[in-house]
Design a protein around this motif. Structure first.
Motif, PDB file in Angstrom:
ATOM      1  N   ALA A  90       0.828  -1.210   0.000  1.00  0.00           N
ATOM      2  CA  ALA A  90       0.000   0.000   0.000  1.00  0.00           C
ATOM      3  C   ALA A  90       0.858   1.253   0.000  1.00  0.00           C
ATOM      4  CB  ALA A  90      -0.912   0.003   1.216  1.00  0.00           C
ATOM      5  N   PRO A  91       0.433   2.304  -0.681  1.00  0.00           N
ATOM      6  CA  PRO A  91       1.161   3.567  -0.640  1.00  0.00           C
ATOM      7  C   PRO A  91       1.045   4.196   0.751  1.00  0.00           C
ATOM      8  CG  PRO A  91      -0.913   3.852  -1.797  1.00  0.00           C
ATOM      9  CD  PRO A  91      -0.773   2.383  -1.542  1.00  0.00           C
ATOM     10  N   VAL A  92       1.931   5.135   1.028  1.00  0.00           N
ATOM     11  CA  VAL A  92       1.992   5.727   2.360  1.00  0.00           C
ATOM     12  C   VAL A  92       0.654   6.346   2.798  1.00  0.00           C
ATOM     13  CG1 VAL A  92       3.042   7.589   3.717  1.00  0.00           C
ATOM     14  CG2 VAL A  92       4.478   6.029   2.394  1.00  0.00           C
ATOM     15  N   PRO A  93      -0.045   7.123   1.953  1.00  0.00           N
ATOM     16  CA  PRO A  93      -1.322   7.676   2.425  1.00  0.00           C
ATOM     17  C   PRO A  93      -2.308   6.608   2.886  1.00  0.00           C
ATOM     18  CG  PRO A  93      -0.613   8.832   0.455  1.00  0.00           C
ATOM     19  CD  PRO A  93       0.305   7.650   0.607  1.00  0.00           C
ATOM     20  N   ALA A  94      -2.345   5.482   2.181  1.00  0.00           N
ATOM     21  CA  ALA A  94      -3.231   4.396   2.592  1.00  0.00           C
ATOM     22  C   ALA A  94      -2.754   3.774   3.899  1.00  0.00           C
ATOM     23  CB  ALA A  94      -3.327   3.346   1.494  1.00  0.00           C
ATOM     24  N   CYS A  95      -1.450   3.686   4.077  1.00  0.00           N
ATOM     25  CA  CYS A  95      -0.914   3.179   5.343  1.00  0.00           C
ATOM     26  C   CYS A  95      -1.281   4.104   6.497  1.00  0.00           C
ATOM     27  CB  CYS A  95       0.600   3.031   5.253  1.00  0.00           C
ATOM     28  SG  CYS A  95       1.153   1.705   4.159  1.00  0.00           S
ATOM     29  N   LEU A  96      -1.263   5.407   6.246  1.00  0.00           N
ATOM     30  CA  LEU A  96      -1.654   6.359   7.291  1.00  0.00           C
ATOM     31  C   LEU A  96      -3.127   6.202   7.641  1.00  0.00           C
ATOM     32  CD1 LEU A  96       0.356   9.494   6.126  1.00  0.00           C
ATOM     33  CD2 LEU A  96       0.854   7.993   8.071  1.00  0.00           C
ATOM     34  N   GLU A  97      -3.946   5.854   6.671  1.00  0.00           N
ATOM     35  CA  GLU A  97      -5.335   5.527   6.964  1.00  0.00           C
ATOM     36  C   GLU A  97      -5.399   4.362   7.949  1.00  0.00           C
ATOM     37  OE1 GLU A  97      -8.947   4.868   4.018  1.00  0.00           O
ATOM     38  OE2 GLU A  97      -7.762   3.028   4.213  1.00  0.00           O
ATOM     39  N   GLY A  98      -4.551   3.367   7.745  1.00  0.00           N
ATOM     40  CA  GLY A  98      -4.497   2.228   8.653  1.00  0.00           C
ATOM     41  C   GLY A  98      -4.079   2.630  10.057  1.00  0.00           C
ATOM     42  N   VAL A  99      -3.133   3.553  10.152  1.00  0.00           N
ATOM     43  CA  VAL A  99      -2.729   4.056  11.471  1.00  0.00           C
ATOM     44  C   VAL A  99      -3.916   4.747  12.143  1.00  0.00           C
ATOM     45  CG1 VAL A  99      -1.220   5.654  12.700  1.00  0.00           C
ATOM     46  CG2 VAL A  99      -0.309   4.288  10.817  1.00  0.00           C
ATOM     47  N   GLY A 100      -4.673   5.513  11.363  1.00  0.00           N
ATOM     48  CA  GLY A 100      -5.847   6.182  11.912  1.00  0.00           C
ATOM     49  C   GLY A 100      -6.889   5.191  12.412  1.00  0.00           C
ATOM     50  N   ILE A 101      -7.075   4.108  11.679  1.00  0.00           N
ATOM     51  CA  ILE A 101      -8.014   3.073  12.114  1.00  0.00           C
ATOM     52  C   ILE A 101      -7.547   2.468  13.435  1.00  0.00           C
ATOM     53  CG2 ILE A 101      -8.934   0.779  11.577  1.00  0.00           C
ATOM     54  CD1 ILE A 101      -8.771   1.633   8.587  1.00  0.00           C
ATOM     55  N   ALA A 102      -6.259   2.168  13.521  1.00  0.00           N
ATOM     56  CA  ALA A 102      -5.714   1.589  14.749  1.00  0.00           C
ATOM     57  C   ALA A 102      -5.883   2.540  15.932  1.00  0.00           C
ATOM     58  CB  ALA A 102      -4.244   1.237  14.548  1.00  0.00           C
ATOM     59  N   ALA A 103      -5.625   3.814  15.713  1.00  0.00           N
ATOM     60  CA  ALA A 103      -5.793   4.798  16.786  1.00  0.00           C
ATOM     61  C   ALA A 103      -7.254   4.896  17.211  1.00  0.00           C
ATOM     62  CB  ALA A 103      -5.276   6.161  16.331  1.00  0.00           C
ATOM     63  N   SER A 104      -8.172   4.823  16.254  1.00  0.00           N
ATOM     64  CA  SER A 104      -9.596   4.881  16.563  1.00  0.00           C
ATOM     65  C   SER A 104     -10.034   3.665  17.376  1.00  0.00           C
ATOM     66  CB  SER A 104     -10.402   4.985  15.274  1.00  0.00           C
ATOM     67  OG  SER A 104     -11.778   5.084  15.546  1.00  0.00           O
ATOM     68  N   LEU A 105      -9.484   2.496  17.052  1.00  0.00           N
ATOM     69  CA  LEU A 105      -9.801   1.294  17.823  1.00  0.00           C
ATOM     70  C   LEU A 105      -9.365   1.448  19.283  1.00  0.00           C
ATOM     71  CD1 LEU A 105      -8.769  -1.491  15.282  1.00  0.00           C
ATOM     72  CD2 LEU A 105     -11.096  -0.918  16.011  1.00  0.00           C
ATOM     73  N   LEU A 106      -8.171   1.986  19.485  1.00  0.00           N
ATOM     74  CA  LEU A 106      -7.707   2.186  20.853  1.00  0.00           C
ATOM     75  C   LEU A 106      -8.545   3.255  21.553  1.00  0.00           C
ATOM     76  CD1 LEU A 106      -5.808   1.644  23.193  1.00  0.00           C
ATOM     77  CD2 LEU A 106      -4.152   3.217  22.127  1.00  0.00           C
TER      78      LEU A 106
END
Length: 207
Positions: A90-106
Motif C-alpha cells: 500500500a502507498p503511504v497515504p493508505a498506510c496512514l489511513e491504517g494508522v488512523g483506524i488503529a488509533a480509533s480502535l484504541l
C-alpha cells in the motif's frame, strides 16, 4: 472518564479533556503531520531507529491495536495473540489511513473500558489511562522519528507530552518544556546537564 492531571493537582494544557479525546486529537495531529510528508522517501531510516520510516508505521499499528487488544482481553501474564500489520504494497497515504483506524480502535476501547479494567504489559500492569498514554506516546514519538528524518522540524504537542509524562514517567526531570522532557525520557535528545539516555522504559502501573 477523568481528565489526565499532573502531579500536584495541576491540569495539563488539554484541560478537562478525557484521555480518549486527547488520544483522538493527538492522532489527528500526528496523521496530518505525516500526511504532509507522504511524498517523501519513506525508505530512509527513521531518526535514530533501525527501521525505515515506512517500517515504523508497522510498529505503530502493532502497538495501537495491541494496547486495545490488551485492554479488551485483559490478560494477566502475557501479550495477546492478535498482531496487526499494514499492507506491504500500500502507498503511504493508505498506510496512514491504517494508522488512523488503529488509533480509533484504541480510542474507542479506552472510552468504553471500565475504570477498574486492568491488563498485563511488560512495563507494568496498567489501566485505561495507562494504555491511552502509551498510545499517545507511540503516536507522538514515532511521528517525531519519521518526520524529523524527512526534514520537518516537528515536536510533540505540549498537552499530549505533559499528560504522557505524568502518567508514564514519574522520574521526568522538572523545569523543562514537556516535549523536551518527553524526548529526553525516551532517549531521543539530551537536556542541559543531562546526557541522552541509552536505556529507558515507561512505568504503566496504576497510580
Amino acid at each position: 472518564m477523568t481528565a489526565p492531571t499532573l502531579r500536584g493537582g495541576s491540569v495539563p494544557p488539554a484541560a478537562g479533556t478525557p484521555w480518549a479525546d486527547l488520544l483522538a486529537a493527538t492522532a489527528d495531529e500526528c496523521l496530518d503531520t505525516m500526511l504532509g510528508v507522504a511524498g517523501s522517501d519513506w525508505t530512509r531510516p527513521a531518526r535514530d531507529l533501525d527501521w525505515t520510516c515506512r517500517r515504523t508505521l508497522d510498529h505503530l499499528v502493532l502497538g495501537l491495536v495491541g494496547y486495545a487488544g490488551l485492554l479488551i482481553a485483559r490478560p494477566t501474564d502475557r501479550y495477546i495473540t492478535l498482531f496487526a500489520s499494514l499492507d506491504a504494497q500500500a502507498p503511504v497515504p493508505a498506510c496512514l489511513e491504517g494508522v488512523g483506524i488503529a488509533a480509533s480502535l484504541l480510542e474507542t476501547t479506552v472510552r468504553n473500558a471500565s475504570a477498574d479494567a486492568r491488563a498485563w504489559h511488560p512495563w507494568g500492569h496498567s489501566d485505561r489511562t495507562g494504555f491511552a498514554a502509551m498510545g499517545i506516546a507511540e503516536l507522538v514519538l514515532h511521528t517525531y522519528d519519521i518526520v524529523r528524518a524527512l526534514g520537518v522540524p516537528w515536536t510533540p504537542p505540549d498537552g499530549a507530552s505533559a499528560a504522557v509524562l505524568d502518567r508514564l514517567f514519574p522520574e521526568a526531570p522538572p523545569g523543562h518544556a514537556p516535549p523536551d522532557a518527553l524526548l529526553w525520557c525516551t532517549g531521543r535528545v539530551p537536556l542541559p546537564g543531562l546526557p541522552r539516555r541509552e536505556d529507558w522504559r515507561w512505568d504503566g502501573t496504576v497510580r
